[in-house]
Design an enzyme around this catalytic site. Structure first.
Site, PDB file in Angstrom:
ATOM      1  N   LYS A  35      40.200  44.836  57.023  1.00  0.00           N
ATOM      2  CA  LYS A  35      40.197  44.048  55.793  1.00  0.00           C
ATOM      3  C   LYS A  35      41.454  43.172  55.713  1.00  0.00           C
ATOM      4  CE  LYS A  35      37.796  46.034  52.019  1.00  0.00           C
ATOM      5  NZ  LYS A  35      37.701  46.864  50.856  1.00  0.00           N
ATOM      6  N   THR A 122      39.167  53.269  37.871  1.00  0.00           N
ATOM      7  CA  THR A 122      38.491  54.003  36.788  1.00  0.00           C
ATOM      8  C   THR A 122      38.662  55.495  37.063  1.00  0.00           C
ATOM      9  OG1 THR A 122      36.899  52.207  36.587  1.00  0.00           O
ATOM     10  CG2 THR A 122      36.271  54.344  35.632  1.00  0.00           C
ATOM     11  N   GLU A 151      40.136  48.357  34.291  1.00  0.00           N
ATOM     12  CA  GLU A 151      39.646  47.008  34.557  1.00  0.00           C
ATOM     13  C   GLU A 151      38.173  46.898  34.152  1.00  0.00           C
ATOM     14  OE1 GLU A 151      41.229  44.161  35.468  1.00  0.00           O
ATOM     15  OE2 GLU A 151      39.220  43.451  34.982  1.00  0.00           O
ATOM     16  N   PHE A 152      37.819  45.738  33.587  1.00  0.00           N
ATOM     17  CA  PHE A 152      36.450  45.563  33.082  1.00  0.00           C
ATOM     18  C   PHE A 152      35.699  44.432  33.776  1.00  0.00           C
ATOM     19  CE2 PHE A 152      38.895  47.695  29.861  1.00  0.00           C
ATOM     20  CZ  PHE A 152      38.033  48.712  29.452  1.00  0.00           C
ATOM     21  N   GLY A 255      14.863  45.784  33.998  1.00  0.00           N
ATOM     22  CA  GLY A 255      14.913  45.636  35.457  1.00  0.00           C
ATOM     23  C   GLY A 255      14.588  46.940  36.145  1.00  0.00           C
ATOM     24  N   CYS A 262      29.713  51.000  39.844  1.00  0.00           N
ATOM     25  CA  CYS A 262      30.350  51.517  38.622  1.00  0.00           C
ATOM     26  C   CYS A 262      29.425  52.356  37.738  1.00  0.00           C
ATOM     27  CB  CYS A 262      30.939  50.367  37.812  1.00  0.00           C
ATOM     28  SG  CYS A 262      32.346  49.603  38.636  1.00  0.00           S
ATOM     29  N   ARG A 330      26.301  48.978  46.894  1.00  0.00           N
ATOM     30  CA  ARG A 330      26.448  50.376  46.485  1.00  0.00           C
ATOM     31  C   ARG A 330      25.471  50.722  45.360  1.00  0.00           C
ATOM     32  NH1 ARG A 330      33.010  50.450  46.092  1.00  0.00           N
ATOM     33  NH2 ARG A 330      32.659  48.285  45.535  1.00  0.00           N
TER      34      ARG A 330
END
Ligand code: NAD
Length: 483
Positions: A35, A122, A151-152, A255, A262, A330
């Site tokens: 990475k 989180t 964080e959102f 859906g 998350c 994921r």
């Protein structure tokens, strides 16, 4: 300010690039050498709209750098953000905090006096306390503080979300909060609300928010199933609900079930956290299980649309990622759907507009470079992800490629009128026409019974109405609800 961010994934990289864009001096660290090599060579290891531009320009300005050397990157930092992954722990579903605690132990020997450790991952309530305990254990003489700053941002809209958050949450003691707030100074000027609170409350705000949003999705999905049975349309129902300012239109898109890195793991972690303190969260438990069930149920909707078993059929899938504008696979609903379809003996041809991690998919599928190739000789085409480019496909070309022109739209990407005009048999989630071929619907739809509503209904506060003595009867199950 000199900032070190540990964990250069969706959150760490976006936060680092945006902090650098505000003028901070940022080093993003990751244990994944590949990475960091990609980033140092000017590439991006993830797909995130708008990220390439701010990364490149801030690297050029020498405000953003990437490294695998954690200790030297931390040594001169005024603030160290922990943004490593906290996936579900295999076996029990608790948040796996091994990466967070490994980072705390690794950075401890290199911290300089006065540094603030900011936990952005989180994490369950009490994690910041443990990070503090771990660092104090190995560096009792260093002066440091630990703050929580969940964080959102949303994958696929991460840069915009980071730059225009609804609020900034900072948990910790006053001096630590002030340091973190100083990093976010551009928001102080533009009126973004800052919530200063205790670390435990900050940690819980993140889980409580995600579980609430997941609940909204699970709720509208349940309404969609009901719509299919009783002749209503979830698109109209959601619109009518969302215009109520107390409800709002967001997260009311029916859906195939929520996925991503998350909501599934955060709802589960909240359930486990609550279980640990013997305060079960029944609503969240139900949201989690109904969502898992829903993902598996999508294969049956395809059988309904096709009107025959899937053995030997070719199914074209458009979209594989858990939502549009991200390469994140994921917990994507496509994964369980593909497994179900393969088990039923179907052949899968799939297309997704961005590079996907195909290692997550069963080997049997044929990955196609375009939607038209995916549609070749397909008996049914299923839209799984709401990529914008699917809306503008050449429908006639798509139809010509298919063996039978049947489309099941799990994301309401198309209009029924347009698809019918193009000659498709078109089915959409949450619309009554999806059900007639299901075995259950060979029975007539039962008459819709009027609900008796108790006095304190949803209109006003009900104060002027006399409470009615009757019990409320459920129209669908005939079960008696408590008076
Ligand atoms: P990610 O998997 O994309 O990135 C995490 C990175 O941390 C990986 O690159 C990994 O190699 C690195 N890492 C792990 N251990 C390390 C170590 N010891 N030293 C250095 N690097 C290490 O994860 P993400 O999606 O960015 O999520 C990070 C956290 O933020 C999670 O807790 C997640 O729940 C939360 N979060 C994610 C999102 C999102 O949309 N992805 C949004 C809000 C919050």
């Amino acid at each position: 300010m000199r900032i070190c961010i540990v964990g250069t994934g969706y959150v760490g990289l976006v936060s680092g690039a945006c902090f650098a864009d505000w003028g901070h001096n940022v080093t993003c660290v990751d244990a994944n050498r590949e990475k960091i090599a990609i980033l140092n060579n000017g590439g991006l290891p993830i797909y995130e709209p708008g990220l390439a531009e701010i990364t490149t320009i801030n690297m050029k300005r020498k405000r953003l750098s990437f490294s695998t050397d954690l200790k030297s990157s931390v040594r001169n930092a005024d603030a160290v953000f922990i943004a490593v992954g906290t996936p579900s722990r295999p076996g029990d579903g608790h948040a796996d905090l091994s990466c967070v605690y490994a980072v705390a132990q690794e950075i401890a020997p290199a911290l300089q006096d006065g540094v603030v450790i900011v936990v952005k991952s989180t994490v369950p309530v009490g994690t910041c306390d443990e990070v503090e305990r771990l660092i104090s254990g190995s560096r009792s003489h260093v002066n440091f503080r630990v703050a929580s700053n969940p964080e959102f941002l949303r994958a696929g809209a991460a840069v915009g979300d980071f730059r225009r958050p609804d609020r900034v949450i900072i948990g910790g003691e006053r001096s630590a909060c002030d340091r973190v707030a100083d990093i976010y100074r551009p928001f102080l000027a533009d009126g973004t609300p800052f919530v200063y609170t205790a670390r435990r409350s900050a940690e819980l705000i993140k889980y409580a928010s995600n579980a609430f949003l997941a609940t909204k999705i699970a709720y509208i999905n349940e309404i969609a199933d009901l719509c299919e049975r009783i002749g209503a349309d979830v698109q109209d129902v959601a619109k009518g609900m969302g215009l109520d300012s107390r409800i709002g239109p967001q997260f009311l898109n029916a859906g195939p079930g929520f996925g991503g890195s998350c909501f599934p793991k955060d709802t589960l972690a909240l359930i486990k956290m609550a279980e640990d303190v013997e305060t079960p969260m029944r609503i969240v438990e139900s949201v989690f299980t109904t969502n898992e069930r829903r993902k598996r149920a999508m294969a049956r909707k395809i059988v309904s649309a096709l009107g025959s078993p899937l053995l030997g059929k070719t199914i074209a899938l458009l979209g594989l990622t858990f939502k549009a504008n991200t390469d994140d696979m994921r917990e994507a609903p496509s994964i369980s759907l593909i497994r179900g379809l393969c088990d039923m003996g179907a052949h899968i041809r799939a297309h997704d507009p961005v590079a996907v991690d195909q290692t997550m998919l069963p080997m049997e599928i044929t990955y196609c470079p375009s939607p038209y190739e995916a549609a070749e000789d397909a008996d049914v085409l299923v839209v799984i992800t709401e990529w914008e480019q699917f809306r503008t496909l050449d429908l006639w070309r798509l139809k010509r490629a298919m063996r039978t022109p049947i489309v099941l739209d799990l994301r309401a990407v198309y209009s029924a009128e347009m698809m019918t005009l193009a000659g498709f048999r078109y089915y959409r989630l949450g619309a009554a026409h999806l059900v007639p071929s299901t075995p259950a619907l060979s029975r007539p739809i039962p008459p819709i019974r009027r609900l008796r509503v108790n006095g304190s209904g949803s209109h006003g506060n009900g104060a002027s109405r006399k409470p009615k003595p009757q019990r409320q009867i459920s129209a669908t199950t005939n079960e008696r609800a408590p008076a």
